[in-house]
Design a protein around this motif. Structure first.
Motif, short mmCIF file in Angstrom:
data_model
loop_
_atom_site.label_atom_id
_atom_site.label_comp_id
_atom_site.label_asym_id
_atom_site.label_seq_id
_atom_site.Cartn_x
_atom_site.Cartn_y
_atom_site.Cartn_z
N GLY A 1 12.12 -0.38 -0.72
CA GLY A 1 12.97 -0.35 -1.95
C GLY A 1 12.37 -0.21 -3.22
O GLY A 1 11.29 -0.52 -3.32
N LYS A 2 12.98 -0.23 -4.37
CA LYS A 2 12.72 -0.22 -5.63
C LYS A 2 12.00 -1.85 -5.96
O LYS A 2 12.55 -2.68 -5.45
CB LYS A 2 13.60 -0.08 -6.73
N GLY A 3 10.96 -1.86 -6.55
CA GLY A 3 10.53 -2.95 -6.88
C GLY A 3 8.59 -2.94 -6.92
O GLY A 3 8.15 -1.83 -7.03
N PHE A 4 8.12 -4.20 -7.00
CA PHE A 4 6.65 -4.39 -7.26
C PHE A 4 6.23 -4.37 -5.90
O PHE A 4 6.65 -5.14 -5.02
CB PHE A 4 6.21 -5.42 -8.19
N TYR A 5 4.97 -3.76 -5.55
CA TYR A 5 4.14 -3.88 -4.36
C TYR A 5 2.57 -3.86 -4.73
O TYR A 5 2.27 -3.50 -5.64
CB TYR A 5 4.62 -2.87 -3.44
N ASP A 6 2.06 -4.81 -3.75
CA ASP A 6 0.55 -4.90 -3.82
C ASP A 6 0.00 -3.96 -2.83
O ASP A 6 0.44 -3.83 -1.68
CB ASP A 6 -0.13 -6.25 -3.84
N VAL A 7 -1.01 -3.06 -3.20
CA VAL A 7 -1.80 -2.13 -2.31
C VAL A 7 -3.09 -2.87 -2.27
O VAL A 7 -3.99 -3.02 -3.23
CB VAL A 7 -1.66 -0.88 -2.87
N ARG A 8 -3.50 -2.97 -1.00
CA ARG A 8 -5.02 -3.63 -0.85
C ARG A 8 -5.69 -2.67 0.43
O ARG A 8 -5.07 -2.22 1.11
CB ARG A 8 -4.92 -4.98 -0.26
N ILE A 9 -6.79 -2.45 -0.07
CA ILE A 9 -7.78 -1.59 0.63
C ILE A 9 -8.92 -2.42 1.25
O ILE A 9 -9.56 -2.79 0.35
CB ILE A 9 -8.17 -0.23 -0.02
N MET A 10 -9.24 -2.30 2.30
CA MET A 10 -10.02 -3.22 3.06
C MET A 10 -11.04 -2.08 3.64
O MET A 10 -10.59 -1.36 4.35
CB MET A 10 -9.74 -4.26 3.93
N ILE A 11 -12.30 -2.49 3.61
CA ILE A 11 -13.20 -1.55 4.43
C ILE A 11 -14.08 -2.63 5.32
O ILE A 11 -14.91 -3.53 4.92
CB ILE A 11 -14.03 -0.89 3.66
N GLY A 12 -13.70 -2.51 6.41
CA GLY A 12 -14.27 -3.59 7.53
C GLY A 12 -13.75 -4.92 7.24
O GLY A 12 -12.18 -4.75 7.30
N ASP A 13 -14.39 -6.00 6.89
CA ASP A 13 -13.82 -7.12 6.49
C ASP A 13 -13.70 -7.47 5.07
O ASP A 13 -13.32 -8.68 4.52
CB ASP A 13 -14.59 -8.21 7.18
N LYS A 14 -14.00 -6.51 4.18
CA LYS A 14 -14.35 -6.73 2.75
C LYS A 14 -13.13 -5.94 1.93
O LYS A 14 -12.80 -4.89 2.17
CB LYS A 14 -15.64 -5.89 2.47
N LEU A 15 -12.63 -6.77 1.19
CA LEU A 15 -11.80 -6.23 0.15
C LEU A 15 -12.07 -5.32 -1.13
O LEU A 15 -13.01 -5.81 -1.81
CB LEU A 15 -10.64 -7.60 -0.42
N VAL A 16 -11.75 -4.10 -0.98
CA VAL A 16 -12.55 -3.42 -2.06
C VAL A 16 -11.61 -2.93 -3.20
O VAL A 16 -12.05 -2.51 -4.29
CB VAL A 16 -12.97 -2.09 -1.57
N TRP A 17 -10.39 -3.23 -3.05
CA TRP A 17 -9.04 -2.63 -3.94
C TRP A 17 -7.88 -3.54 -3.71
O TRP A 17 -7.49 -3.47 -2.77
CB TRP A 17 -9.04 -1.23 -3.66
N ASN A 18 -7.39 -3.81 -4.94
CA ASN A 18 -6.27 -4.57 -4.78
C ASN A 18 -5.43 -4.23 -6.45
O ASN A 18 -5.89 -4.47 -7.38
CB ASN A 18 -6.61 -6.11 -4.83
N GLN A 19 -4.18 -3.51 -5.88
CA GLN A 19 -3.62 -2.92 -7.22
C GLN A 19 -2.13 -3.20 -6.89
O GLN A 19 -1.64 -3.05 -6.15
CB GLN A 19 -4.11 -1.46 -7.47
N ARG A 20 -1.49 -3.49 -7.89
CA ARG A 20 0.01 -3.62 -8.01
C ARG A 20 0.57 -2.44 -8.27
O ARG A 20 0.11 -1.64 -9.33
CB ARG A 20 0.49 -4.76 -8.92
N ILE A 21 1.55 -1.88 -7.61
CA ILE A 21 2.34 -0.67 -8.11
C ILE A 21 3.81 -0.92 -8.06
O ILE A 21 4.16 -1.97 -7.94
CB ILE A 21 2.34 0.69 -6.78
N VAL A 22 4.30 -0.02 -8.78
CA VAL A 22 5.90 0.08 -8.95
C VAL A 22 6.38 1.24 -8.19
O VAL A 22 6.09 2.29 -8.48
CB VAL A 22 6.44 0.26 -10.49
N LYS A 23 7.77 1.01 -7.52
CA LYS A 23 8.49 1.94 -6.90
C LYS A 23 9.83 1.86 -7.32
O LYS A 23 10.45 1.00 -7.70
CB LYS A 23 8.56 1.52 -5.35
#
Length: 188
Positions: free
Chosen positions: A166-188
């Motif tokens: 649905g419309k709103g805010f979401y967090d996108v997390r990208i992990m490679i192996g066990d390491k967090l490499v990207w964490n960003q909030r998006i709007v839908k």
């Protein structure tokens, strides 16, 4: 004296998309209220201090016309955009803020478009090889995982269907192996 309104009774449907080939951000909006006399497109690097990028008087803007503006010099990192809308009674209203995140030259990701509609695209912009399985998580603002995706380390571009969100805010997390490499909030 002008009154500033943040109630958002008027929505010009401001959207932005990142043109990866040309390295520009394309913005679009439409006049949805006949009382509007002027639009001023504003940009910020911190979502606090705003600068005017472009303005258009209503005499040059019909209610059915979609106005377009291309930001030829988006800043590195996060770019914020909003519309300042002048209403005929000298009332000022602001559109919801949209955010476009630009990747760094090495080892990072670009997420576009923001706001996302039905398909979220992730692009790896680094020159270093990805070592490990890529896991992408989409979470609600409370940390609940709504979507998971695992893909090969050979993937430099990932497309994620998000039409079920649905419309709103979401967090996108990208992990490679066990390491967090990207964490960003998006709007839908």
């Amino acid at each position: 004296m002008q009154a500033a309104c943040f109630g958002l009774s008027i929505s010009p449907n401001l959207t932005a998309s990142y043109d990866q080939e040309k390295k520009v951000i394309k913005l679009r909006w439409q006049n949805t209220d006949s009382r509007t006399t002027k639009f001023i497109l504003q940009k910020s690097e911190n979502n606090y201090n705003w600068a005017d990028l472009y303005s258009i008087e209503i005499s040059n803007f019909s209610e059915s016309k979609i106005e377009k503006y291309t930001d030829q010099q988006p800043g590195p990192g996060t770019n914020y955009y909003r519309l300042r809308q002048i209403i005929d009674s000298n009332q000022i209203e602001y559109s919801p803020v949209i955010m476009v995140v630009m990747g760094q030259a090495t080892g990072s990701w670009i997420i576009y478009p923001v706001p996302v509609l039905n398909l979220l695209q992730l692009q790896y912009t680094g020159s270093d090889p990805i070592t490990g399985v890529i896991s992408v998580f989409i979470l609600n603002p409370y940390g609940k995982i709504l979507l998971r995706l695992r893909t090969s380390s050979l993937s430099r571009s990932i497309k994620i269907p998000v039409s079920n969100l649905g419309k709103g805010f979401y967090d996108v997390r990208i992990m490679i192996g066990d390491k967090l490499v990207w964490n960003q909030r998006i709007v839908k």
